[in-house]
Design an enzyme around this catalytic site. Structure first.
Site, mmCIF file in Angstrom:
data_model
loop_
_atom_site.group_PDB
_atom_site.id
_atom_site.type_symbol
_atom_site.label_atom_id
_atom_site.label_comp_id
_atom_site.label_asym_id
_atom_site.label_seq_id
_atom_site.Cartn_x
_atom_site.Cartn_y
_atom_site.Cartn_z
ATOM 1 N N CYS A 3 0.866 -1.177 0.000
ATOM 2 C CA CYS A 3 0.000 0.000 0.000
ATOM 3 C C CYS A 3 0.905 1.230 0.000
ATOM 4 C CB CYS A 3 -0.989 0.005 1.163
ATOM 5 S SG CYS A 3 -0.261 0.162 2.806
ATOM 6 N N ASN A 6 2.487 1.432 4.104
ATOM 7 C CA ASN A 6 2.835 0.186 4.791
ATOM 8 C C ASN A 6 2.596 0.253 6.298
ATOM 9 O OD1 ASN A 6 5.748 -1.915 5.289
ATOM 10 N ND2 ASN A 6 3.706 -2.583 4.737
ATOM 11 N N CYS A 8 -1.093 0.590 7.304
ATOM 12 C CA CYS A 8 -2.520 0.275 7.483
ATOM 13 C C CYS A 8 -2.918 -0.991 6.734
ATOM 14 C CB CYS A 8 -3.404 1.445 7.046
ATOM 15 S SG CYS A 8 -3.251 2.922 8.077
ATOM 16 N N ARG A 9 -3.136 -0.857 5.441
ATOM 17 C CA ARG A 9 -3.687 -1.967 4.660
ATOM 18 C C ARG A 9 -2.725 -3.124 4.455
ATOM 19 N NH1 ARG A 9 -5.399 1.647 -0.323
ATOM 20 N NH2 ARG A 9 -3.465 2.644 0.358
ATOM 21 N N SER A 10 -1.524 -2.854 3.967
ATOM 22 C CA SER A 10 -0.622 -3.965 3.635
ATOM 23 C C SER A 10 -0.153 -4.773 4.843
ATOM 24 C CB SER A 10 0.553 -3.494 2.782
ATOM 25 O OG SER A 10 1.267 -2.450 3.370
ATOM 26 N N ASP A 120 -8.029 3.007 1.764
ATOM 27 C CA ASP A 120 -7.144 3.384 2.858
ATOM 28 C C ASP A 120 -7.977 3.852 4.056
ATOM 29 O OD1 ASP A 120 -5.131 4.284 4.522
ATOM 30 O OD2 ASP A 120 -4.148 5.497 2.986
#
Length: 148
Positions: A3, A6, A8-10, A120
């Site tokens: 993301c 690096n 939050c999402r990933s 995000d």
């Protein structure tokens, strides 16, 4: 898993996939990591809301943010990202790597509910992190089934 920052999402996707691969007894067949398209958060822990979300599902991670490197395109078979901006950034970077072997895809392309983009949650609330988690679970399940 990639993301923008690096944090939050990933890292959620990485932790979810690692747990699924472990539970399926195939974790030793995978190199599982996550990274960012930017260097904004290098060395940082994941967002506290994301860590709390993972903990409610019995998942821990010790990941520290890092930026995707040229070597990643040569060593990973798959680089799965969260949105069109990540995809564009990764494809540009991959074009500058001679021996790139990584297949670059949207993780959401594996979502049985057809939610292509994993939004995000950084400027959102706890429920936004839960939505990211649920989407990652759906996508990682199908990805693992298709690649086992």
């Amino acid at each position: 898993m990639v993301c923008q920052g690096n944090i939050c999402r990933s890292p959620i996707a990485e932790a979810v996939f690692r747990k699924m691969a472990t539970d399926a007894g195939v974790v030793d067949k995978w190199v599982i990591d996550s990274g960012a398209t930017t260097d904004w958060n290098t060395g940082s822990s994941p967002d506290a809301r994301g860590l709390a979300c993972l903990r409610t599902h019995g998942i821990e991670t010790k990941h520290r943010a890092r930026q995707v490197t040229k070597e990643d395109f040569m060593s990973f078979d798959y680089i799965l990202c969260m949105d069109e901006s990540n995809l564009s950034d990764l494809k540009k970077k991959a074009n500058s790597v001679k021996n790139s072997k990584a297949k670059i895809e949207l993780l959401g392309s594996y979502d049985p509910e057809k939610q292509l983009i994993i939004k995000d949650p950084y400027y959102g609330h706890e429920e936004d992190f839960e939505n990211v988690y649920e989407q990652c679970v759906r996508c990682c399940k199908v990805f693992l089934e298709n690649n086992s």
